[in-house]
Write a protein that holds these residues in place. Structure first.
Motif, PDB file in Angstrom:
ATOM      1  N   THR A  15       0.807  -1.209   0.000  1.00 63.34           N
ATOM      2  CA  THR A  15       0.000   0.000   0.000  1.00 63.34           C
ATOM      3  C   THR A  15       0.846   1.268   0.000  1.00 63.34           C
ATOM      4  OG1 THR A  15      -0.171   0.007   2.410  1.00 63.34           O
ATOM      5  CG2 THR A  15      -1.913  -1.126   1.192  1.00 63.34           C
ATOM      6  N   ALA A  16       2.156   1.136  -0.004  1.00 67.86           N
ATOM      7  CA  ALA A  16       3.040   2.301   0.051  1.00 67.86           C
ATOM      8  C   ALA A  16       3.071   3.065  -1.265  1.00 67.86           C
ATOM      9  CB  ALA A  16       4.452   1.868   0.436  1.00 67.86           C
ATOM     10  N   GLY A  17       2.688   2.457  -2.341  1.00 65.18           N
ATOM     11  CA  GLY A  17       2.729   3.107  -3.644  1.00 65.18           C
ATOM     12  C   GLY A  17       3.973   2.712  -4.419  1.00 65.18           C
ATOM     13  N   GLU A  18       3.977   3.101  -5.662  1.00 59.95           N
ATOM     14  CA  GLU A  18       5.089   2.773  -6.553  1.00 59.95           C
ATOM     15  C   GLU A  18       5.773   4.058  -6.979  1.00 59.95           C
ATOM     16  OE1 GLU A  18       5.853   0.984 -11.023  1.00 59.95           O
ATOM     17  OE2 GLU A  18       3.921   0.672 -10.047  1.00 59.95           O
ATOM     18  N   ASP A  27      -0.432   5.431  -6.525  1.00 66.41           N
ATOM     19  CA  ASP A  27      -1.084   4.581  -5.525  1.00 66.41           C
ATOM     20  C   ASP A  27      -1.663   3.345  -6.215  1.00 66.41           C
ATOM     21  OD1 ASP A  27      -3.515   5.332  -6.689  1.00 66.41           O
ATOM     22  OD2 ASP A  27      -4.088   6.666  -5.058  1.00 66.41           O
ATOM     23  N   SER A  28      -2.349   2.499  -5.461  1.00 63.52           N
ATOM     24  CA  SER A  28      -2.839   1.222  -6.001  1.00 63.52           C
ATOM     25  C   SER A  28      -3.868   1.408  -7.117  1.00 63.52           C
ATOM     26  CB  SER A  28      -3.428   0.366  -4.888  1.00 63.52           C
ATOM     27  OG  SER A  28      -4.479   1.064  -4.241  1.00 63.52           O
ATOM     28  N   SER A  29      -4.530   2.563  -7.166  1.00 62.38           N
ATOM     29  CA  SER A  29      -5.509   2.813  -8.236  1.00 62.38           C
ATOM     30  C   SER A  29      -4.875   3.458  -9.466  1.00 62.38           C
ATOM     31  CB  SER A  29      -6.638   3.712  -7.717  1.00 62.38           C
ATOM     32  OG  SER A  29      -6.150   5.017  -7.463  1.00 62.38           O
ATOM     33  N   GLY A  30      -3.577   3.778  -9.361  1.00 66.97           N
ATOM     34  CA  GLY A  30      -2.888   4.391 -10.488  1.00 66.97           C
ATOM     35  C   GLY A  30      -2.804   5.915 -10.412  1.00 66.97           C
ATOM     36  N   LYS A  31      -3.442   6.497  -9.410  1.00 70.01           N
ATOM     37  CA  LYS A  31      -3.400   7.945  -9.241  1.00 70.01           C
ATOM     38  C   LYS A  31      -1.990   8.360  -8.835  1.00 70.01           C
ATOM     39  CE  LYS A  31      -5.190  11.757  -6.526  1.00 70.01           C
ATOM     40  NZ  LYS A  31      -5.801  12.108  -5.266  1.00 70.01           N
TER      41      LYS A  31
END
Length: 79
Positions: free
Chosen positions: A9-12, A45-49
């Motif tokens: 959940t930390a993001g990419e 984030d996980s949704s691509g935002k």
């Protein structure tokens, strides 16, 4: 939530840019001449935002940060 779940959940990290600058003066100091590093991180984030985060630090802080990143990379290669 365990460590693996938190890591997901930390993001990419999508992009990272840095630049070196020098503050030459301020309201309180006419001759500042203080170098600094500005880092701009783009994280998805996980949704691509994608969100953008800007961090400003002294050169010493940047060198410490860089060393920590090298140590993390080295440890990740061991896994």
């Amino acid at each position: 939530m365990d460590l693996a779940d938190r890591a997901l959940t930390a993001g990419e990290l999508v992009d990272m840019k840095w630049k070196l600058g020098v503050a030459v003066s301020s309201d309180e100091c006419k001759s500042l001449n203080s170098p600094f590093v500005t880092m701009t991180l783009r994280v998805a984030d996980s949704s691509g935002k994608i969100s953008t985060h800007t961090i400003e630090m002294t050169v010493t802080q940047f060198q410490h940060f860089s060393q920590q990143m090298k140590e993390m990379a080295s440890r990740m290669e061991m896994v």
